[in-house]
Design an enzyme around this catalytic site. Structure first.
Site, PDB file in Angstrom:
ATOM      1  N   ARG A  85      -6.426  13.019   9.861  1.00  0.00           N
ATOM      2  CA  ARG A  85      -5.600  12.465   8.780  1.00  0.00           C
ATOM      3  C   ARG A  85      -6.412  12.543   7.489  1.00  0.00           C
ATOM      4  NH1 ARG A  85      -4.651   6.491   6.743  1.00  0.00           N
ATOM      5  NH2 ARG A  85      -3.168   7.010   5.128  1.00  0.00           N
ATOM      6  N   HIS A 129      -2.507   8.726  -1.608  1.00  0.00           N
ATOM      7  CA  HIS A 129      -3.482   7.695  -1.238  1.00  0.00           C
ATOM      8  C   HIS A 129      -4.154   7.217  -2.536  1.00  0.00           C
ATOM      9  CE1 HIS A 129      -6.069   6.149   2.295  1.00  0.00           C
ATOM     10  NE2 HIS A 129      -6.538   5.544   1.211  1.00  0.00           N
ATOM     11  N   GLU A 174      -0.508   2.480   2.187  1.00  0.00           N
ATOM     12  CA  GLU A 174      -0.688   1.075   1.794  1.00  0.00           C
ATOM     13  C   GLU A 174      -0.132   0.735   0.411  1.00  0.00           C
ATOM     14  OE1 GLU A 174      -4.782  -0.061   2.198  1.00  0.00           O
ATOM     15  OE2 GLU A 174      -4.912   0.561   4.281  1.00  0.00           O
ATOM     16  N   ASN A 304      -2.011   0.534   9.351  1.00  0.00           N
ATOM     17  CA  ASN A 304      -3.430   0.324   9.081  1.00  0.00           C
ATOM     18  C   ASN A 304      -3.699  -1.146   9.293  1.00  0.00           C
ATOM     19  OD1 ASN A 304      -3.456   2.967   8.166  1.00  0.00           O
ATOM     20  ND2 ASN A 304      -4.000   2.465   6.053  1.00  0.00           N
ATOM     21  N   TYR A 306      -7.107  -4.061  10.033  1.00  0.00           N
ATOM     22  CA  TYR A 306      -8.550  -4.260  10.226  1.00  0.00           C
ATOM     23  C   TYR A 306      -8.877  -5.646  10.764  1.00  0.00           C
ATOM     24  CZ  TYR A 306      -9.259   0.078   7.634  1.00  0.00           C
ATOM     25  OH  TYR A 306      -9.254   1.399   7.248  1.00  0.00           O
ATOM     26  N   GLU A 372      -5.168   3.812  10.556  1.00  0.00           N
ATOM     27  CA  GLU A 372      -6.528   3.377  10.180  1.00  0.00           C
ATOM     28  C   GLU A 372      -6.905   2.131  10.952  1.00  0.00           C
ATOM     29  OE1 GLU A 372      -7.322   2.562   6.014  1.00  0.00           O
ATOM     30  OE2 GLU A 372      -6.292   4.401   5.421  1.00  0.00           O
TER      31      GLU A 372
HETATM   32  O1  IFM Z   1     -11.100   2.662   2.451  1.00  0.00           O
HETATM   33  C1  IFM Z   1      -9.880   2.013   2.620  1.00  0.00           C
HETATM   34  C2  IFM Z   1      -8.747   3.003   2.687  1.00  0.00           C
HETATM   35  O2  IFM Z   1      -8.714   3.828   1.560  1.00  0.00           O
HETATM   36  C3  IFM Z   1      -7.427   2.280   2.777  1.00  0.00           C
HETATM   37  N1  IFM Z   1      -7.445   1.319   3.864  1.00  0.00           N
HETATM   38  C4  IFM Z   1      -8.571   0.426   3.980  1.00  0.00           C
HETATM   39  C5  IFM Z   1      -9.868   1.205   3.913  1.00  0.00           C
HETATM   40  C6  IFM Z   1     -11.064   0.250   4.029  1.00  0.00           C
HETATM   41  O3  IFM Z   1     -11.049  -0.673   2.991  1.00  0.00           O
END
Ligand code: IFM
Length: 469
Positions: A85, A129, A174, A304, A306, A372
């Site tokens: 990606r 992006h 995002e 995405n 985290y 992500e």
């Molecule tokens: O680096 C970023 C990415 O560009 C978008 N999602 C979160 C990542 C980590 O912060």
């Protein structure tokens, strides 16, 4: 067998055909920001302003991938990735954000996609992006409805050139971050601080997404396989109330609305959530017919994620209360490990998030691709006696291990997850954090450009190799 391979060996198996990859974004890795006629983006402007980036750095070179893309592909091959990606830079394709295509910019991506195909790696291309051409920001950026039309025009130019060799497209990465950090808080480009005044950027981005979906469908089949797939990538977080106090529950609900539901509901259900708690009866910018465009069917939904977010009711007199916000951040439970970014590491919350998307959106949720997931840590290169170099990133391995187990559990509970992309293939320019946060499977020395595979690279490679194809 070393410890990391042993752990990979007892990982649960993922369904046959599951896609395995790593992700990057153009501005974060490419460098060469004036090569081949590229125009300026909002991030070039933002990084040139003193005080915007914590270490005062910029992305003029970054990981130098515009010139070293063959090295990146070699890493992907050795990783055993099925997919990559990456994103296309709008200012390389349309330096001024409007008008005819810049052939030299598209030549680069054509060479790149062809080299990927030769290596047997399938592209998953993000069309936007965050690197908006600066002239479009000067004309209002995502606050202007016209930017949605300009975006769809740019997508058409990319499809004209690459549509015969790329089969899978992500429209936006995002959009929540663009609205919240870029236009509401000003912590990311373009650095505006409009608070609720940023809301039209939600609608214009989502409208751009819908128009892009139509442009991609109109361009027809891709990659010689006769099929084209299109999706959007939203970032999601499981919102956890600080307590069962009704005020905290309400605060968590309000945060969920702003961060998650405002960006997913229109796309999957054709309606914005009820935002009357924020004094909104009609979504800013909405016009008749827009929601039909925005909710066109998708082939996959990119997630995405985290970490979870802990939320409480704002304390009286706190900066959140004073700003009129119905929530404020709360601390994770004591003892929760954190990443280099101080993000809490809670793999179970990742699984819970996936299950909640499946539960809340049912048949409206297309197959999910984790576009992500990953973690930053202050990795150190260790030099051995004969000059060998290594990075022992045990914490990243633990993070990935836990989160992949959570994905496997979610699949068992019925969530249709089709692929997983580590953020990131290599260390890169982490936006307003500059080079202070390293997310890569490959370490990059930003002084010399030297690349060193971290232990997590071998761990992920072994995991992918252990899967049934
Ligand atoms: O680096 C970023 C990415 O560009 C978008 N999602 C979160 C990542 C980590 O912060």
């Amino acid at each position: 067998m070393d410890a990391s391979s042993a752990r990979a060996a007892d990982l649960p198996r993922f369904p046959r055909g599951f896609r395995w990859g790593a992700a990057t974004a153009a501005f974060q890795i490419e460098g060469s920001t004036t090569a081949d006629g590229r125009g300026p983006s909002i991030w070039d402007t933002f990084t040139a302003e003193p005080g915007r980036v914590v270490d005062g750095s910029n992305a003029l070179v970054a990981a130098d991938s515009y010139r070293r893309y063959r090295d990146d592909i070699a890493e992907l091959v050795d990783l055993g990735a099925t997919d990559y990606r990456f994103s296309i830079s709008w200012p390389r394709v349309q330096p001024g954000g409007t008008g005819p295509a810049n052939a030299a910019g598209l030549d680069h991506y054509e060479r790149f996609v062809d080299a990927l195909a030769e290596a047997g790696i399938a592209p998953l291309v993000t069309l936007y992006h965050w690197d908006l051409p600066q002239p479009l920001e000067d004309a209002g950026g995502w606050l202007a409805r016209d930017t949605a039309a300009r975006y769809a025009e740019y997508v058409g130019l990319v499809l004209d050139r690459l549509g015969d060799r790329v089969g899978r497209w992500i429209t936006l990465n995002e959009p929540a971050m663009t609205t919240l950090e870029g236009y509401a808080l000003g912590t990311q480009a373009p650095g505006r601080q409009l608070m609720l005044g940023a809301l039209p950027t939600v609608h214009h981005q989502l409208l751009g997404h819908g128009l892009a979906v139509a442009a991609i469908r109109a361009a027809g089949s891709g990659s010689g396989s006769g099929s084209v797939e299109v999706g959007i990538t939203n970032n999601h977080t499981l919102v956890v109330p600080a307590s069962s106090d009704p005020a905290d529950l309400m605060a968590a609900g309000a945060f969920d609305l702003v961060y998650n539901r405002t960006f997913i509901d229109p796309v999957l259900t054709g309606a914005y959530p009820d935002l009357s708690a924020f004094g909104l009866e009609v979504f800013p910018g909405l016009e008749d017919g827009d929601l039909e465009v925005i909710s066109a069917p998708l082939d996959f939904y990119g997630v995405n994620s985290y970490n979870p977010t802990y939320v409480a009711a704002p304390a009286e007199g706190s900066e959140f209360a004073l700003a009129g916000l119905p929530f404020e951040p709360a601390e994770p439970p004591a003892g929760t490990p954190v990443t280099g970014f101080d993000w809490p590491v809670v793999p179970a919350a990742f699984g819970e998030l996936l299950v909640s998307l499946h539960r809340d959106y049912g048949d409206a949720l297309p197959p999910v691709v984790i576009t992500e997931n990953g973690a930053s840590y202050p990795d150190q290169v260790v030099t051995g006696a004969e000059g060998s170099r290594a990075v022992h990133d045990v914490e990243r391995i633990a993070y990935l291990d836990g989160h992949l187990r959570a994905v496997a559990d979610a699949i068992e509970q019925g969530v249709d997850v089709r692929g997983y992309f580590v953020w990131s293939l290599m260390d890169n320019f982490e936006w307003a954090q500059g080079y202070t946060q390293r997310f890569g499977l490959v370490h990059v020395d930003f002084e010399t450009g030297e690349r060193t595979r971290k232990d997590s690279f071998a761990w992920y490679r072994d995991l992918v190799a252990a899967q049934e194809r």
